[in-house]
Design a protein around this motif. Structure first.
Motif, PDB file in Angstrom:
ATOM      1  N   LEU A 178      37.333  36.475  34.205  1.00  0.00           N
ATOM      2  CA  LEU A 178      36.462  37.788  33.658  1.00  0.00           C
ATOM      3  C   LEU A 178      35.845  37.663  32.241  1.00  0.00           C
ATOM      4  CD1 LEU A 178      38.315  40.782  35.364  1.00  0.00           C
ATOM      5  CD2 LEU A 178      36.282  39.469  35.968  1.00  0.00           C
TER       6      LEU A 178
ATOM      7  N   THR B 237      32.526  52.633  30.331  1.00  0.00           N
ATOM      8  CA  THR B 237      33.365  51.880  31.162  1.00  0.00           C
ATOM      9  C   THR B 237      33.620  52.549  32.437  1.00  0.00           C
ATOM     10  OG1 THR B 237      34.128  50.325  29.252  1.00  0.00           O
ATOM     11  CG2 THR B 237      35.316  50.280  31.558  1.00  0.00           C
TER      12      THR B 237
ATOM     13  N   SER C  34      35.824  52.671  34.097  1.00  0.00           N
ATOM     14  CA  SER C  34      37.307  52.773  34.516  1.00  0.00           C
ATOM     15  C   SER C  34      37.703  54.296  34.904  1.00  0.00           C
ATOM     16  CB  SER C  34      38.334  52.285  33.521  1.00  0.00           C
ATOM     17  OG  SER C  34      37.948  52.709  32.439  1.00  0.00           O
TER      18      SER C  34
ATOM     19  N   ASP D 117      35.354  44.564  34.242  1.00  0.00           N
ATOM     20  CA  ASP D 117      36.800  44.418  34.935  1.00  0.00           C
ATOM     21  C   ASP D 117      36.764  45.313  35.992  1.00  0.00           C
ATOM     22  OD1 ASP D 117      39.369  44.173  35.080  1.00  0.00           O
ATOM     23  OD2 ASP D 117      39.936  45.011  33.284  1.00  0.00           O
TER      24      ASP D 117
ATOM     25  N   ARG E 226      38.699  35.761  30.102  1.00  0.00           N
ATOM     26  CA  ARG E 226      40.098  35.822  30.419  1.00  0.00           C
ATOM     27  C   ARG E 226      40.377  34.499  31.202  1.00  0.00           C
ATOM     28  NH1 ARG E 226      40.450  42.064  31.809  1.00  0.00           N
ATOM     29  NH2 ARG E 226      41.019  40.908  33.683  1.00  0.00           N
TER      30      ARG E 226
ATOM     31  N   TYR F 264      35.094  41.870  26.538  1.00  0.00           N
ATOM     32  CA  TYR F 264      34.168  42.426  26.010  1.00  0.00           C
ATOM     33  C   TYR F 264      33.363  42.139  24.766  1.00  0.00           C
ATOM     34  CZ  TYR F 264      32.915  46.493  22.997  1.00  0.00           C
ATOM     35  OH  TYR F 264      32.161  47.489  22.263  1.00  0.00           O
TER      36      TYR F 264
ATOM     37  N   SER G  82      27.841  43.623  35.060  1.00  0.00           N
ATOM     38  CA  SER G  82      27.990  42.763  36.336  1.00  0.00           C
ATOM     39  C   SER G  82      26.975  41.840  36.758  1.00  0.00           C
ATOM     40  CB  SER G  82      28.579  43.510  37.418  1.00  0.00           C
ATOM     41  OG  SER G  82      27.558  44.431  37.709  1.00  0.00           O
TER      42      SER G  82
ATOM     43  N   ARG H  20      39.900  47.282  37.349  1.00  0.00           N
ATOM     44  CA  ARG H  20      40.223  48.656  36.648  1.00  0.00           C
ATOM     45  C   ARG H  20      39.219  49.606  37.060  1.00  0.00           C
ATOM     46  NH1 ARG H  20      39.807  48.431  31.177  1.00  0.00           N
ATOM     47  NH2 ARG H  20      40.882  50.571  31.245  1.00  0.00           N
ATOM     48  N   GLU H  21      38.054  49.191  37.627  1.00  0.00           N
ATOM     49  CA  GLU H  21      36.866  50.383  37.959  1.00  0.00           C
ATOM     50  C   GLU H  21      37.687  51.254  39.029  1.00  0.00           C
ATOM     51  OE1 GLU H  21      32.192  50.200  39.350  1.00  0.00           O
ATOM     52  OE2 GLU H  21      33.127  48.313  38.383  1.00  0.00           O
TER      53      GLU H  21
ATOM     54  N   ASP I  18      41.511  35.121  34.259  1.00  0.00           N
ATOM     55  CA  ASP I  18      41.353  35.224  35.551  1.00  0.00           C
ATOM     56  C   ASP I  18      39.740  35.118  35.885  1.00  0.00           C
ATOM     57  OD1 ASP I  18      40.286  37.249  34.171  1.00  0.00           O
ATOM     58  OD2 ASP I  18      41.557  38.907  35.162  1.00  0.00           O
TER      59      ASP I  18
END
Length: 295
Positions: free
Chosen positions: A169, A13, A15, A48, A165, A172, A79, A51-52, A167
């Motif tokens: 997104l 990830t 992040s 996400d 989610r 996982y 993505s 958070r990236e 929002d």
């Protein structure tokens, strides 16, 4: 029946940057694949964007290259897979297997992470809502190659879980199941922090008629304060000029016994030794190892 050839993967990830705990997981998946003559794929789990960390994707690729961990084919990015996730989510929603949930985090706080089903039969529209998957009153379990038998009662231990989610997104659990199937992954080697997620993934695989991979969950590396090494705790990124000694250290964390002189070799020589001598059964049967024990 002929078993499919081995296909493994590493799925970081972005992040943050790779750290020593990332290296242990990456090395285990790499060696397990290469020792069996299999493919090793790379997938960037960039689900996400908020958070990236800027530059993390490029840094991850550069670090893997510096450590000699070469993957097969192109690096896939989640993505780029939104259309596939949307199609399956719409199918599940249409079949009544998933539903819209408008519960706030505050409303769910008293329930300890087990969703109590407030919106299960509310009939909310999917707009401005999370999408949850209905789970059965059943145990889902599997035999991990290192951790042994593991199971969860999905309704009692987790409850209906989020697959998109609020929002917009994608979650996982949905993405990883679809991507592993799409990429033909036969063996998932990853950190033990994801052991608890596996029964949910097994249920999704069953619902969607997908083949179940074999699983191997390696111990997490724990810092002195009890937290796992991870991006959230600003763990030190892997230095590109210390590849050989850190690879040797990671081999020891995985229960292998590399000779001390390998620390003075090149990264590819360490990896060649690791492939030739790989013994997955030597990995400690533990969910966590203290970093201090590895010195």
């Amino acid at each position: 029946m002929t078993l499919p050839a081995y296909t493994g993967r590493f799925a970081p990830t972005p992040s943050g940057y790779l750290h020593f705990g990332s290296l242990v997981a990456a090395l285990a998946s790499y060696l397990d694949a290469r020792a069996q003559g299999g493919q090793w794929l790379l997938r960037m789990e960039d689900l996400d964007p908020p958070r990236e960390v800027e530059g993390a994707q490029a840094a991850i690729l550069d670090t893997l290259g510096a450590y000699g961990l070469e993957w097969d084919g192109e690096c896939i990015r989640q993505s780029q897979r939104h259309a596939a996730y949307a199609q399956v989510l719409e199918q599940l929603f249409r079949q009544g297997l998933a539903y819209a949930c408008r519960c706030s985090r505050k409303r769910l706080e008293p329930y300890g992470g087990v969703y109590p089903g407030f919106c299960r039969d509310a009939g909310h529209a999917a707009d401005d809502a999370a999408i949850r998957l209905r789970v059965p009153q059943l145990n889902y379990g599997f035999s991990d190659r290192i951790q042994g038998d593991f199971s969860q009662h999905l309704a009692g231990d987790v409850g209906d879980f989020v697959i998109r989610r609020r929002d917009g997104l994608y979650a996982y659990q949905l993405a990883v199941v679809l991507d592993d199937a799409w990429q033909g992954v036969t063996d998932v080697v990853r950190g033990a922090d994801l052991l608890d997620s596996t029964p949910r993934q097994l249920y999704l695989q069953e619902l969607l008629g997908l083949r179940q991979p074999r699983y191997l969950h390696v111990p997490l590396i724990i810092q002195p304060d009890g937290h796992k090494l991870g991006k959230s705790y600003r763990s030190a990124p892997l230095p590109t000029d210390q590849a050989a000694p850190l690879l040797v250290r990671a081999l020891r964390a995985l229960g292998q016994k590399p000779p001390a002189q390998l620390t003075r070799a090149g990264a590819r020589e360490v990896l060649a030794w690791g492939i030739a001598q790989w013994d997955a059964t030597a990995i400690p049967r533990s969910r966590a190892l203290a970093e201090a024990q590895l010195e």
